[in-house]
Motif scaffolding. Structure first.
Motif, short mmCIF file in Angstrom:
data_model
loop_
_atom_site.label_atom_id
_atom_site.label_comp_id
_atom_site.label_asym_id
_atom_site.label_seq_id
_atom_site.Cartn_x
_atom_site.Cartn_y
_atom_site.Cartn_z
N ARG A 24 -5.50 18.09 5.07
CA ARG A 24 -5.67 18.78 3.80
C ARG A 24 -5.92 17.82 2.66
O ARG A 24 -6.33 18.22 1.59
N ARG A 25 -5.65 16.53 2.90
CA ARG A 25 -5.82 15.57 1.81
C ARG A 25 -7.30 15.35 1.53
O ARG A 25 -8.06 15.04 2.46
N PRO A 26 -7.71 15.49 0.28
CA PRO A 26 -9.14 15.31 -0.04
C PRO A 26 -9.66 13.95 0.41
O PRO A 26 -10.78 13.83 0.89
N ARG A 27 -8.82 12.86 0.29
CA ARG A 27 -9.35 11.54 0.63
C ARG A 27 -9.68 11.43 2.12
O ARG A 27 -10.64 10.79 2.50
N THR A 28 -8.89 12.11 2.95
CA THR A 28 -9.21 12.12 4.38
C THR A 28 -10.57 12.79 4.61
O THR A 28 -11.42 12.26 5.35
N LEU A 29 -10.75 13.94 3.93
CA LEU A 29 -11.99 14.68 4.15
C LEU A 29 -13.20 13.92 3.63
O LEU A 29 -14.26 13.90 4.25
N ILE A 30 -13.03 13.25 2.49
CA ILE A 30 -14.15 12.49 1.92
C ILE A 30 -14.56 11.37 2.87
O ILE A 30 -15.74 11.17 3.19
N LEU A 31 -13.56 10.65 3.38
CA LEU A 31 -13.85 9.54 4.29
C LEU A 31 -14.53 10.05 5.56
O LEU A 31 -15.50 9.47 6.04
N LEU A 32 -14.05 11.18 6.09
CA LEU A 32 -14.66 11.74 7.30
C LEU A 32 -16.09 12.16 7.02
O LEU A 32 -16.99 11.97 7.85
N GLY A 33 -16.32 12.72 5.81
CA GLY A 33 -17.67 13.12 5.45
C GLY A 33 -18.61 11.93 5.40
O GLY A 33 -19.73 11.97 5.93
N THR A 80 -18.83 0.31 11.89
CA THR A 80 -17.77 1.05 11.20
C THR A 80 -16.39 0.52 11.57
O THR A 80 -15.46 0.63 10.79
N MET A 81 -16.27 -0.09 12.76
CA MET A 81 -14.94 -0.51 13.19
C MET A 81 -14.43 -1.71 12.39
O MET A 81 -13.24 -2.01 12.43
N VAL A 82 -15.31 -2.39 11.67
CA VAL A 82 -14.83 -3.52 10.88
C VAL A 82 -14.34 -3.09 9.50
O VAL A 82 -13.64 -3.84 8.85
N PHE A 83 -14.73 -1.88 9.04
CA PHE A 83 -14.22 -1.48 7.74
C PHE A 83 -13.83 0.00 7.63
O PHE A 83 -12.67 0.30 7.39
N PHE A 84 -14.78 0.90 7.84
CA PHE A 84 -14.50 2.30 7.55
C PHE A 84 -13.41 2.88 8.43
O PHE A 84 -12.51 3.57 7.95
N PRO A 86 -10.95 1.25 10.17
CA PRO A 86 -9.63 0.73 9.80
C PRO A 86 -9.15 1.30 8.46
O PRO A 86 -7.96 1.54 8.28
N LEU A 87 -10.09 1.54 7.55
CA LEU A 87 -9.72 2.08 6.25
C LEU A 87 -9.09 3.46 6.41
O LEU A 87 -8.01 3.73 5.87
N GLY A 88 -9.75 4.32 7.18
CA GLY A 88 -9.22 5.66 7.41
C GLY A 88 -7.87 5.61 8.09
O GLY A 88 -6.92 6.31 7.71
N THR A 89 -7.77 4.75 9.12
CA THR A 89 -6.52 4.62 9.86
C THR A 89 -5.39 4.15 8.94
O THR A 89 -4.30 4.71 8.93
N THR A 90 -5.67 3.10 8.17
CA THR A 90 -4.65 2.52 7.31
C THR A 90 -4.24 3.49 6.20
O THR A 90 -3.07 3.59 5.85
N MET A 91 -5.24 4.22 5.71
CA MET A 91 -4.96 5.19 4.66
C MET A 91 -3.96 6.23 5.17
O MET A 91 -2.97 6.55 4.50
N THR A 92 -4.22 6.75 6.36
CA THR A 92 -3.32 7.75 6.92
C THR A 92 -1.93 7.16 7.15
O THR A 92 -0.91 7.78 6.87
N ALA A 93 -1.90 5.92 7.68
CA ALA A 93 -0.61 5.29 7.96
C ALA A 93 0.16 5.01 6.68
O ALA A 93 1.39 5.13 6.65
N SER A 94 -0.57 4.65 5.61
CA SER A 94 0.14 4.34 4.36
C SER A 94 0.70 5.61 3.75
O SER A 94 1.79 5.62 3.19
#
Lengths: 278, 362
Positions: A24-33, A80-84, A86-94
């Motif tokens: 439901r978090r907008p930042r998750t959806l934006i990154l997935l988009g 994507t595995m060098v930035f995007f 990990p960014l999504g993963t870290t964002m969710t974990a944080s």
């Protein structure tokens, strides 16, 4: 444990609600988009850039990539595995622990009738689902984009052999699975940091910054004794799935290395969780 | 709380296991194996068996390392070529790049090379003549003997113990220059597989250097039948195919050879000394300054408009002697001397020998 132990919440309900929170978090959806758009733009972009180059009878690496339903997903994953990712993963974990702590909601969770180990498991599940989902989505979109651009008969490997569609798909599946395990390793470390701090941004900064430092360290030849300990060391070998016959050696080493990181990350997270003051 | 203690113990064990696991992954496997015990063999027998050996069906990885002391590593891309052979003179080799690959397939009648970066296939049909037997044109055993005889004039050849290369037991054949030879090289070591008699490792060692200046070796080797599909090649869709056939070749080759001969005779190439001391001395057409003028003259644009002397200065050391002035380029295994009047001397020898060689050629 007292005899008046409260009724445990059903684990499935916990997992479902955790996922609902994340998606439901907008930042998750934006990154997935963005991740969904990336392969399409990459595929079309390289075709456009490549047209004049190919007219000269020459072809750049990137160009060979887009003309191929097997190479496109793998190259897209490798970039994507060098930035995007990990960014999504870290964002969710944080958000999972440090975010809750900064909102003051973690206290409630720690006091709730859910053991801390189960709480960590639920959070780890959320992170794992997000990173796996993002990788699968990216690879799938890239595969379909490649099929539309180049058709199913163009699965040329680096070695110059042409693979049948099923084999090509298998290679993409191997690459995706491998990237997912690498992202789970990042997620484990991020979750450990997340358990140790109340500042979500600190998690992002330390993990993403750490990845950059790893990249830097691996380019210093004097430190070659250190290189096998860096998780990024084997990330180049994802393109090995594009060679025929496929060399498994580096991929296996990278997989095992990621497993070590996962064990270390979750152990640290666990230690921090059970010693945390509520 | 008991669960807390258990959880902490599990966590501690987990961290330890993870770190140990990373450590195991970091250590190369099978590093400290004792040298194998093999039946003794003389140098003659070993060389003869190598000359008689046929390449069996195998697959392996070949790596090359150099430590020549040059400012750039010349063999950087070559550290993990993979090779396959089917035992009947069909071969395949791949040289991986970071995001590319070059593949070479010899299918018995055609040599295919593929460059994924250029998306190009080169097809060279040569019939059946590329077998090693045909190339040598001589009984391999005699060839081995002749070679050994030649090498023995200037060197000591002996079998120096055993070694393990790519987990396979091997004999170490060592060629050492005779003490009278004034070369930079200390020894050349060849590890020969005890079973197939394939050379598994070549090491060139220079004086005063512990690490080999040049090392080419199998890091992995499996002897056994290979998939026949590996030795076929079909150009992929959309690739550029360049064809080279033998029909047009003799003409070109003769022409090429003549051009090369003209060039070489123009250079006035001479050899001075023999054995390990052999020095090549040549006279460039014109002195350095006139060559500089030439480079300027036929240069298209500013790219070639460079100062040869300053280039030489940046790579070499300025020296002077009976030959005038010049520049010395030294590596661990060879030295080159270029004089300002356009003479060049090259050899696997120290600078002094080059100076003497220049003195002998007028």
């Amino acid at each position: 444990m007292t005899t008046l132990a409260p009724v445990r919440a059903p684990i499935l309900r916990l997992l479902r609600s955790e996922l609902r929170w994340i998606y439901r978090r907008p930042r998750t959806l934006i990154l997935l988009g963005l991740l969904a758009l990336y392969p399409i733009l990459f595929g079309i972009g390289t075709q456009v850039v490549d047209a004049p180059v190919r007219a000269n009878g020459d072809q750049s690496v990137v160009a060979a990539v887009a003309g191929n339903a097997m190479m496109l997903p793998v190259i897209v994953l490798s970039t994507t595995m060098v930035f995007f990712l990990p960014l999504g993963t870290t964002m969710t974990a944080s958000d999972a622990l440090a975010g809750e702590a900064s909102h003051g909601t973690l206290r409630g969770l720690l006091l709730a009738p859910v053991s801390r180990i189960r709480l960590l498991a639920v959070k780890a599940f959320g992170v794992a689902v997000v990173s796996a989902g993002a990788a699968v989505m990216t690879a799938l979109i890239a595969f379909v984009t490649g099929l539309i651009i180049a058709g199913p008969d163009s699965l040329v490997t680096f070695s110059g052999t042409t693979l049948p569609l099923a084999d090509g798909l298998w290679r993409v599946v191997v690459a995706t699975g491998w990237v997912i395990v690498q992202m789970w390793a990042i997620g484990a470390i991020a979750l450990a940091v997340s358990a140790a701090t109340e500042h979500p941004l600190l998690v992002m900064a330390s993990v993403i910054g750490g990845l950059f430092v790893f990249g830097l360290l691996s380019s210093i030849p004097v430190l070659d004794w250190l290189h096998p300990f860096l998780i990024t060391e084997s990330w180049d070998s994802i393109v090995d799935v594009l060679r025929d016959p496929m060399p498994w050696e580096n991929l296996t080493t990278g997989f095992l290395r990621a497993l070590c990181y996962i064990v270390i990350g979750y152990s640290l997270a666990l230690a921090r969780m059970v010693t945390k003051d509520s | 709380m008991n669960t807390k203690k258990t959880a902490l113990a599990v966590a501690g064990a987990g961290v330890l296991a993870g770190v140990v696991g990373l450590g195991i992954l970091a250590v190369p496997a099978g590093a400290d194996e004792p040298p194998p015990v093999l039946p003794s063999i003389t140098a003659e027998q070993l060389v003869e068996s190598v000359a008689n050996a046929k390449i069996p069906a195998l697959n392996g990885k070949v790596s090359a390392q150099e430590n020549l002391g040059l400012p750039i590593k010349v063999l950087d891309g070559m550290n993990s070529a993979t090779v396959w052979a089917d035992g009947q003179n069909r071969f395949r080799a791949t040289v991986p790049g970071r995001t590319s690959e070059r593949t070479l397939v010899e299918d018995g009648g055609t040599l295919w090379t593929w460059d994924s970066q250029k998306n190009t296939v080169t097809k060279h049909s040569h019939g059946q003549q590329a077998t090693p037997e045909n190339l040598a044109g001589k009984d391999p055993a005699t060839l081995g003997k002749d070679l050994l005889g030649l090498v023995r004039q200037y060197s000591d050849v002996k079998v120096d113990g055993t070694a393990r290369v790519a987990t396979r037991p091997a004999y170490e054949l060592v060629v050492t220059p005779k003490p009278t030879e004034r070369t930079l090289l200390r020894e050349v070591r060849v590890a020969v597989d005890s079973e197939t008699r394939l050379p598994l490792r070549l090491q060139v060692l220079a004086n005063g250097q512990a690490d080999p200046a040049l090392k080419v070796e199998f890091t992995e080797l499996t002897v056994g039948p290979q998939d026949a599909k590996l030795f076929q090649f079909t150009p992929p869709q959309g690739a550029t195919v360049k064809e080279r056939t033998d029909a047009g070749k003799p003409h070109n080759e003769a022409e090429g050879r003549k051009g090369l001969q003209d060039f070489v005779s123009g250079l006035n190439l001479q050899t001075v000394g023999d054995g390990w001391d052999t020095t090549f001395v040549a006279k460039l057409p014109g002195d350095l300054n006139s060559m500089l003028g030439q480079a300027r003259g036929d240069g298209n644009g500013k790219a070639r408009d460079m100062d040869v002397t300053s280039l030489l200065k940046s790579f070499g050391k300025e020296v002077s002697g009976p030959y005038g002035t010049g520049y010395v380029f030294s590596t661990k295994v060879a030295t080159a001397l270029v004089t300002t009047d356009g003479r060049v001397a090259v050899g696997a020898v120290p600078e002094q020998v080059l100076v003497e060689a220049l003195g002998q050629v007028k």
